[in-house]
Design a protein around this motif. Sequence first.
Motif, PDB file in Angstrom:
ATOM      1  N   LEU A  51    -109.005  40.090  15.861  1.00 11.45           N
ATOM      2  CA  LEU A  51    -109.025  39.389  14.580  1.00 11.45           C
ATOM      3  C   LEU A  51    -107.897  38.366  14.489  1.00 11.45           C
ATOM      4  O   LEU A  51    -108.116  37.234  14.028  1.00 11.45           O
ATOM      5  CB  LEU A  51    -108.940  40.388  13.428  1.00 11.45           C
ATOM      6  CG  LEU A  51    -109.016  39.810  12.016  1.00 11.45           C
ATOM      7  CD1 LEU A  51    -110.341  39.090  11.801  1.00 11.45           C
ATOM      8  CD2 LEU A  51    -108.836  40.907  10.990  1.00 11.45           C
ATOM      9  N   VAL A  52    -106.705  38.735  14.919  1.00 12.98           N
ATOM     10  CA  VAL A  52    -105.576  37.802  14.898  1.00 12.98           C
ATOM     11  C   VAL A  52    -105.852  36.606  15.820  1.00 12.98           C
ATOM     12  O   VAL A  52    -105.609  35.449  15.439  1.00 12.98           O
ATOM     13  CB  VAL A  52    -104.264  38.522  15.302  1.00 12.98           C
ATOM     14  CG1 VAL A  52    -103.159  37.547  15.628  1.00 12.98           C
ATOM     15  CG2 VAL A  52    -103.832  39.456  14.191  1.00 12.98           C
ATOM     16  N   PHE A  53    -106.381  36.867  17.004  1.00 13.93           N
ATOM     17  CA  PHE A  53    -106.665  35.793  17.954  1.00 13.93           C
ATOM     18  C   PHE A  53    -107.695  34.813  17.393  1.00 13.93           C
ATOM     19  O   PHE A  53    -107.489  33.591  17.426  1.00 13.93           O
ATOM     20  CB  PHE A  53    -107.153  36.375  19.284  1.00 13.93           C
ATOM     21  CG  PHE A  53    -107.527  35.338  20.290  1.00 13.93           C
ATOM     22  CD1 PHE A  53    -106.553  34.598  20.941  1.00 13.93           C
ATOM     23  CD2 PHE A  53    -108.863  35.080  20.581  1.00 13.93           C
ATOM     24  CE1 PHE A  53    -106.898  33.635  21.858  1.00 13.93           C
ATOM     25  CE2 PHE A  53    -109.218  34.120  21.491  1.00 13.93           C
ATOM     26  CZ  PHE A  53    -108.228  33.386  22.138  1.00 13.93           C
ATOM     27  N   ILE A  54    -108.794  35.330  16.866  1.00 17.74           N
ATOM     28  CA  ILE A  54    -109.842  34.459  16.317  1.00 17.74           C
ATOM     29  C   ILE A  54    -109.331  33.716  15.092  1.00 17.74           C
ATOM     30  O   ILE A  54    -109.655  32.543  14.882  1.00 17.74           O
ATOM     31  CB  ILE A  54    -111.113  35.274  15.992  1.00 17.74           C
ATOM     32  CG1 ILE A  54    -111.752  35.787  17.272  1.00 17.74           C
ATOM     33  CG2 ILE A  54    -112.117  34.449  15.211  1.00 17.74           C
ATOM     34  CD1 ILE A  54    -112.265  34.710  18.200  1.00 17.74           C
ATOM     35  N   THR A  55    -108.505  34.358  14.277  1.00 17.73           N
ATOM     36  CA  THR A  55    -107.941  33.690  13.107  1.00 17.73           C
ATOM     37  C   THR A  55    -107.018  32.551  13.512  1.00 17.73           C
ATOM     38  O   THR A  55    -107.062  31.460  12.924  1.00 17.73           O
ATOM     39  CB  THR A  55    -107.187  34.710  12.229  1.00 17.73           C
ATOM     40  OG1 THR A  55    -108.087  35.754  11.864  1.00 17.73           O
ATOM     41  CG2 THR A  55    -106.629  34.059  10.987  1.00 17.73           C
ATOM     42  N   ILE A  56    -106.199  32.771  14.527  1.00 14.70           N
ATOM     43  CA  ILE A  56    -105.311  31.711  15.022  1.00 14.70           C
ATOM     44  C   ILE A  56    -106.124  30.568  15.613  1.00 14.70           C
ATOM     45  O   ILE A  56    -105.820  29.390  15.384  1.00 14.70           O
ATOM     46  CB  ILE A  56    -104.288  32.278  16.028  1.00 14.70           C
ATOM     47  CG1 ILE A  56    -103.280  33.164  15.304  1.00 14.70           C
ATOM     48  CG2 ILE A  56    -103.573  31.165  16.779  1.00 14.70           C
ATOM     49  CD1 ILE A  56    -102.356  33.938  16.222  1.00 14.70           C
ATOM     50  N   VAL A 109    -116.804  34.406  11.230  1.00 17.25           N
ATOM     51  CA  VAL A 109    -117.821  34.838  10.264  1.00 17.25           C
ATOM     52  C   VAL A 109    -118.666  35.960  10.857  1.00 17.25           C
ATOM     53  O   VAL A 109    -118.955  36.964  10.188  1.00 17.25           O
ATOM     54  CB  VAL A 109    -118.697  33.641   9.832  1.00 17.25           C
ATOM     55  CG1 VAL A 109    -119.912  34.100   9.055  1.00 17.25           C
ATOM     56  CG2 VAL A 109    -117.881  32.654   9.027  1.00 17.25           C
ATOM     57  N   PHE A 110    -119.046  35.827  12.132  1.00 18.85           N
ATOM     58  CA  PHE A 110    -119.846  36.853  12.799  1.00 18.85           C
ATOM     59  C   PHE A 110    -119.101  38.191  12.848  1.00 18.85           C
ATOM     60  O   PHE A 110    -119.683  39.248  12.600  1.00 18.85           O
ATOM     61  CB  PHE A 110    -120.220  36.391  14.210  1.00 18.85           C
ATOM     62  CG  PHE A 110    -120.977  37.405  14.997  1.00 18.85           C
ATOM     63  CD1 PHE A 110    -122.317  37.661  14.727  1.00 18.85           C
ATOM     64  CD2 PHE A 110    -120.364  38.110  16.019  1.00 18.85           C
ATOM     65  CE1 PHE A 110    -123.020  38.613  15.453  1.00 18.85           C
ATOM     66  CE2 PHE A 110    -121.049  39.061  16.747  1.00 18.85           C
ATOM     67  CZ  PHE A 110    -122.377  39.314  16.463  1.00 18.85           C
TER      68      PHE A 110
END
Length: 123
Positions: free
Chosen positions: A34-39, A77-78
């Motif tokens: 989650l942190v990686f995709i958010t960054i 989103v997925f």
Amino acid sequence: MSLEQTEDLKAFERRLTEIISQLQPVTGRWRMVLVFITICTATGAWSWLWDPDTSQVSFMQSLWNHPFFTLSCVMLVFLFLCGIHKRVVAPSIISSRCRQVLSDYNMSCDDTGKLILKPRPTT
């Protein structure tokens, strides 16, 4: 409290701490995802917003021009649609639900699953 009740409470506590401790590595991996995709999404959004062509072209063309942002946003989103928000906080969900049930028995538990015996109420 009888010896049998004590053993039952100890077994319950062991099982609860075992469940919560087994969820910790999985939860940590989901948090990292989650942190990686958010960054990635934030970085892509930064480049998308500061691109001078963004205001000159249509929205769809702008997204087409920035595939990194588009893909990372779609992935974010997925992941939320697949329930990553529940996987990230799974141990705290389990411990809070156990606290609700244990409150009927004048007990509680901490975030690791250790039981907390409260003093008996005086009548």
